[in-house]
Structure formats: structure tokens, C-alpha cells
Design a protein around this motif. Structure first.
Motif, short mmCIF file in Angstrom:
data_model
loop_
_atom_site.label_atom_id
_atom_site.label_comp_id
_atom_site.label_asym_id
_atom_site.label_seq_id
_atom_site.Cartn_x
_atom_site.Cartn_y
_atom_site.Cartn_z
N ASP A 260 0.80 -1.23 0.00
CA ASP A 260 0.00 0.00 0.00
C ASP A 260 0.84 1.28 0.00
OD1 ASP A 260 0.98 -0.51 2.51
OD2 ASP A 260 -0.82 0.12 3.58
N VAL A 261 2.15 1.18 -0.13
CA VAL A 261 3.01 2.38 -0.10
C VAL A 261 2.86 3.16 -1.40
CG1 VAL A 261 5.39 3.19 -0.13
CG2 VAL A 261 4.66 1.51 1.57
N ASP A 262 2.54 4.45 -1.28
CA ASP A 262 2.40 5.33 -2.45
C ASP A 262 3.57 6.30 -2.59
OD1 ASP A 262 -0.06 4.31 -3.36
OD2 ASP A 262 -1.16 5.52 -1.91
N ILE A 263 4.32 6.54 -1.50
CA ILE A 263 5.43 7.49 -1.51
C ILE A 263 6.55 6.94 -0.64
CG2 ILE A 263 6.20 9.76 -0.63
CD1 ILE A 263 3.50 10.89 -1.44
N TRP A 264 7.80 7.14 -1.09
CA TRP A 264 8.96 6.77 -0.28
C TRP A 264 9.88 7.97 -0.14
CZ3 TRP A 264 13.83 3.53 -1.70
CH2 TRP A 264 14.46 3.11 -0.54
N LEU A 265 10.15 8.36 1.11
CA LEU A 265 11.05 9.49 1.40
C LEU A 265 12.28 8.99 2.15
CD1 LEU A 265 8.52 12.21 2.65
CD2 LEU A 265 9.41 11.87 0.34
N LEU A 266 13.45 9.44 1.72
CA LEU A 266 14.70 9.11 2.39
C LEU A 266 15.27 10.39 3.00
CD1 LEU A 266 14.51 7.50 -0.59
CD2 LEU A 266 16.51 6.38 0.36
N LEU A 267 15.54 10.38 4.30
CA LEU A 267 15.98 11.57 5.02
C LEU A 267 17.47 11.48 5.34
CD1 LEU A 267 12.99 11.98 7.50
CD2 LEU A 267 13.29 13.01 5.24
N HIS A 268 18.20 12.53 4.97
CA HIS A 268 19.64 12.61 5.23
C HIS A 268 20.02 14.06 5.51
CE1 HIS A 268 21.11 8.54 4.11
NE2 HIS A 268 19.98 8.51 3.40
N ALA A 269 21.30 14.28 5.80
CA ALA A 269 21.87 15.62 5.91
C ALA A 269 23.23 15.59 5.22
CB ALA A 269 21.99 16.06 7.36
N GLN A 270 23.78 16.77 4.95
CA GLN A 270 25.02 16.85 4.19
C GLN A 270 26.13 17.53 4.96
OE1 GLN A 270 23.12 18.62 0.47
NE2 GLN A 270 24.64 17.27 -0.46
N ALA A 271 27.33 17.44 4.39
CA ALA A 271 28.47 18.25 4.82
C ALA A 271 29.18 18.70 3.56
CB ALA A 271 29.40 17.45 5.72
N SER A 272 29.90 19.79 3.65
CA SER A 272 30.55 20.35 2.46
C SER A 272 31.97 20.78 2.78
CB SER A 272 29.74 21.55 1.95
OG SER A 272 30.46 22.27 0.97
N PHE A 273 32.77 20.89 1.71
CA PHE A 273 34.12 21.42 1.86
C PHE A 273 34.07 22.85 2.39
CE2 PHE A 273 35.33 18.70 -2.07
CZ PHE A 273 35.14 17.56 -1.33
N SER A 274 33.00 23.56 2.07
CA SER A 274 32.84 24.96 2.48
C SER A 274 31.78 25.09 3.56
CB SER A 274 32.43 25.82 1.27
OG SER A 274 32.02 27.10 1.67
N ALA A 275 32.09 25.88 4.58
CA ALA A 275 31.13 26.12 5.67
C ALA A 275 30.04 27.10 5.25
CB ALA A 275 31.86 26.65 6.90
N GLU A 276 30.14 27.65 4.04
CA GLU A 276 29.18 28.64 3.58
C GLU A 276 27.92 28.01 2.98
OE1 GLU A 276 29.75 31.87 4.18
OE2 GLU A 276 31.60 31.19 5.13
N LEU A 277 28.02 26.81 2.46
CA LEU A 277 26.87 26.18 1.79
C LEU A 277 25.77 25.87 2.79
CD1 LEU A 277 28.38 23.71 -0.84
CD2 LEU A 277 27.35 25.94 -1.21
N SER A 278 24.51 26.10 2.37
CA SER A 278 23.37 25.81 3.23
C SER A 278 22.16 25.49 2.35
CB SER A 278 23.05 27.02 4.12
OG SER A 278 22.66 28.14 3.34
N GLY A 279 21.13 24.95 2.97
CA GLY A 279 19.88 24.70 2.26
C GLY A 279 19.60 23.23 2.03
N VAL A 280 18.40 22.97 1.55
CA VAL A 280 17.91 21.61 1.31
C VAL A 280 18.19 21.22 -0.14
CG1 VAL A 280 15.85 20.15 1.23
CG2 VAL A 280 16.10 21.87 3.04
N ASN A 281 18.65 19.99 -0.33
CA ASN A 281 18.81 19.42 -1.67
C ASN A 281 17.87 18.23 -1.80
OD1 ASN A 281 21.17 20.87 -2.97
ND2 ASN A 281 22.09 20.24 -1.03
N LEU A 282 17.22 18.11 -2.97
CA LEU A 282 16.32 17.00 -3.24
C LEU A 282 16.87 16.18 -4.39
CD1 LEU A 282 12.97 19.02 -3.11
CD2 LEU A 282 14.02 17.73 -1.26
N PHE A 283 16.89 14.86 -4.22
CA PHE A 283 17.42 13.97 -5.26
C PHE A 283 16.35 12.96 -5.69
CE2 PHE A 283 21.06 15.50 -2.90
CZ PHE A 283 21.98 15.77 -3.90
#
Length: 364
Positions: free
Chosen positions: A233-256
Motif C-alpha cells: 500500500d506504499v504510495d510514496i517513499w522518502l529518504l531523510l539525510h543531511a550533508q556536509a561540504s568542503f565549504s562552511a558557507e553552503l546551506s539549504g535543502v537538496n532534493l534527489f
């Protein structure tokens, strides 16, 4: 003596195969290492041996349960519990995690060629002298892809509700911490917190079952993660993660999402059009809702990573933010900001589901 040798061979671990590799800095004579294990077709060398071969040094830190590597750029840090190399306040993703094998922490050829080259500041040479089982990972990957395709096919629905159920995968867990921020905050904790809160919102407001790939702080395999998404009965699958970057300036949500497929066109000379998948439609609604809730969205990106699986089940991997950005790290630990994200994700899911149901009704 002959019987002693036979006895020793009998007690060697059957899951590993001995091998040998050559490692060295480009332009210099390589060092041959014989204390090498092949695991699942991947060569693992002891980190101390690999460091010696490229003129670096390091030591195990029993307090932090991590290995520290001295370089001209500062101390690098790796751990069998993390998929990243930490260098200063920056995090560099590893293709393969370090593993303890036969009492020594070991790394793969990918680590030697990429991370050790980065730490040494020079190109590194690596040659596997036992290539006979190099094709094993490819065979295994193809098997995993077939498994994903089996699990992630969209099922037809005759239900009157806009959604039957949602599967959520809080990334990492247990010894697999994911990213560890300079403050010690762990990605696995953020993923679990957001998953639990989102699941509660969906249950309360839509009255539907929610399947979590894990409901506590423990490790799960790829197959176990897929069990939640494989429910009928699953209609949607969401995978939750967080990121790290070479730069401390990057921010925000990315969707893949999975790469978009091309629509077949038999007309001679016609340009093949891209079919907008349900995953892209879901990602668009999530992105819109996040922005409406004043949450920065960097973009929606196609990705071939195996964790997204195959098939046509609407699937989005959400990178909730950058733990390497001090300001965003503080936000992500704030319950109010987490609730802001939850509300946005719920709204996006509801919006997508409502439009999907209306489209289905129009077709019928």
C-alpha cells in the motif's frame, strides 16, 4: 610441519581472501603490501601500511574511537562508524567505510587513491596484484539493482483516500552515525527526529499507516531499508539525510530523484521528450512547500545512487541541510525549525497526493 600448515589454512576466515597490492607516490618506487584482504571483491589494506607507503603518519585515538592522520593540511580523522574523512571542520565522503579486519583498521583502494592523495598533496599509485575477483562488486551491484527494481514498483490503487501509506527511511543509525558535526551532533539523530515527527503528522492528519525503515538507533542493511518501501500500500517513499561540504558557507535543502526517462518516439527526425516522473512531481511540490515556509532549497537533482532504487514508486531523497554550516547546524538542532520543516514536508506530500488522486479520477 605439513600438518601444521594445513591446520592453519583450515582456520583462516573463509569470507576473506588474501591478496597483495603496490602503493606509492607517483614517480617513486611503490611499496608492496602483502597484508591485504579481499572482502566482497574489494582490497582492504591496513591504514598504517598505506600511510607508510605515501610518507604519512597517524595513530588510533582510543577516546574518540577514530584514526588520526597527520598531514600538511592538519589532522584528518576517519572512523569505522562514519562514511566521511574529517579534515578540520570539513567532511569528505568516502566511497567505502574503514573496517576492522583481523585486528587492524583497513581502508580500500578508493581511500588510497582519493583521500590519501588529498592528504599527501600528491598523486598516488595503486595496483591490485590479485585482480581475479575485481568484478565481484559489479555482479553484486547488478543483483542489488534487481532487488531494488523488485521492491520499488508502483502498485495500482482503488482506495478512496488520497494516500494509502508512506514509507520513510531515516538514514544511518547505530554505529553508522552519518555526518558528525564539529559539535558532536550526529546526522543519524537528526534523520530519526524528523522521521518520527513527520510520521506523527501524517498519521494524525491523514489517518494512514507510516512505515519506518528503523524506529530506533540501530544499523539496518540495504535490504532492510527497502522492506518499508516494499509494502503493497506504499504510495510514496522518502529518504531523510543531511550533508556536509568542503565549504562552511553552503546551506539549504537538496532534493534527489532518479534520472528522468526519455519518452520513446518512433517519428523519424523527432526530438525525444523527457517524461516527467511522479518522483519529479513529488519533489517539485516538496520544494515549493519548503520555500513557502521560508526554507532555502538549493535544487532538485537527478541521481543514480543505488539508495534511490529503481522502478516507478514516487521517491525523493531529502538532504535536510548542511551540518558543516555553523548557522544551519544550530537551526537543524532547534525543535521549532524542525517543526517548520515537518510542516512544509507534510504540505508538499498532501499537495502532491491530492493532485495525483484528481488526475487518477479524471482518467477513470
Amino acid at each position: 610441519m605439513r600438518y601444521l600448515v594445513l591446520l592453519l589454512c583450515f582456520f583462516l576466515p573463509l569470507s576473506s581472501a588474501f591478496a597483495a597490492v603496490d602503493i606509492g607516490l607517483r614517480g617513486k618506487d611503490p611499496v608492496r603490501l602483502a597484508d591485504v584482504y579481499q572482502q566482497d571483491g574489494v582490497p582492504y589494506v591496513a591504514i598504517e601500511d598505506a600511510l607508510d607507503a605515501v610518507n604519512l603518519t597517524g595513530h588510533w585515538n582510543a577516546i574518540s574511537h577514530s584514526f588520526l592522520i597527520r598531514s600538511k593540511y592538519g589532522w584528518g580523522e576517519i572512523s569505522p562508524a562514519s562514511g566521511y574523512l574529517k579534515l578540520g571542520d570539513e567532511f569528505y565522503p568516502l566511497k567505502d567505510k574503514p573496517r576492522f579486519i583481523d585486528g587492524r583498521l583497513r581502508v580500500t583502494d578508493s581511500f588510497v587513491l582519493n583521500q590519501l592523495a588529498q592528504l599527501s598533496g600528491q598523486s598516488v599509485y595503486f595496483r591490485n596484484l590479485d585482480p581475479d575477483i575485481d568484478n565481484t562488486p559489479a555482479k553484486q551491484a547488478r543483483g542489488i539493482e534487481k532487488l531494488f527494481a523488485f521492491f520499488l514498483n508502483k502498485k495500482a490503487s482503488k482506495s478512496a483516500s488520497i494516500l494509502r501509506s508512506v514509507a520513510i527511511d531515516p538514514g544511518h543509525g547505530g554505529l553508522d552515525t552519518g555526518i558528525i558535526a564539529p559539535s558532536g551532533f550526529k546526522e543519524k539523530q537528526l534523520n530519526m527526529d524528523v522521521a518520527n515527527k513527520l510520521a506523527k503528522q501524517l498519521k494524525m492528519k491523514l489517518g494512514i499507516p507510516i512505515y519506518l525503515s528503523r524506529d530506533g538507533d540501530y544499523e539496518v542493511t540495504m535490504e532492510q531499508r527497502l522492506q518499508a518501501a516494499s509494502k503493497e500500500d506504499v504510495d510514496i517513499w522518502l529518504l531523510l539525510h543531511a550533508q556536509a561540504s568542503f565549504s562552511a558557507e553552503l546551506s539549504g535543502v537538496n532534493l534527489f530523484i532518479r534520472p528522468e526517462e526519455k519518452a520513446p518516439d518512433v517519428t523519424e527526425g523527432a526530438v525525444t521528450a523527457t517524461v516527467t516522473s511522479d518522483s519529479m512531481l513529488l519533489a517539485n511540490d516538496l520544494a515549493l512547500s519548503l520555500r513557502e515556509n521560508s526554507i532555502k532549497v538549493r535544487g532538485i537533482y537527478p541521481s543514480s545512487r543505488l539508495s534511490l532504487g529503481r522502478g516507478d514508486l514516487p521517491t525523493v531523497l531529502i538532504e535536510l541541510g548542511y551540518l558543516s554550516n555553523p548557522e544551519e547546524l544550530q537551526q537543524l538542532q532547534n525543535p521549532d525549525y524542525q517543526n517548520q520543516i515537518i510542516q512544509a514536508l507534510y504540505t508538499g506530500i498532501h499537495r502532491y497526493a491530492k493532485k495525483s488522486k484528481e488526475k487518477t479520477n479524471d482518467i477513470n
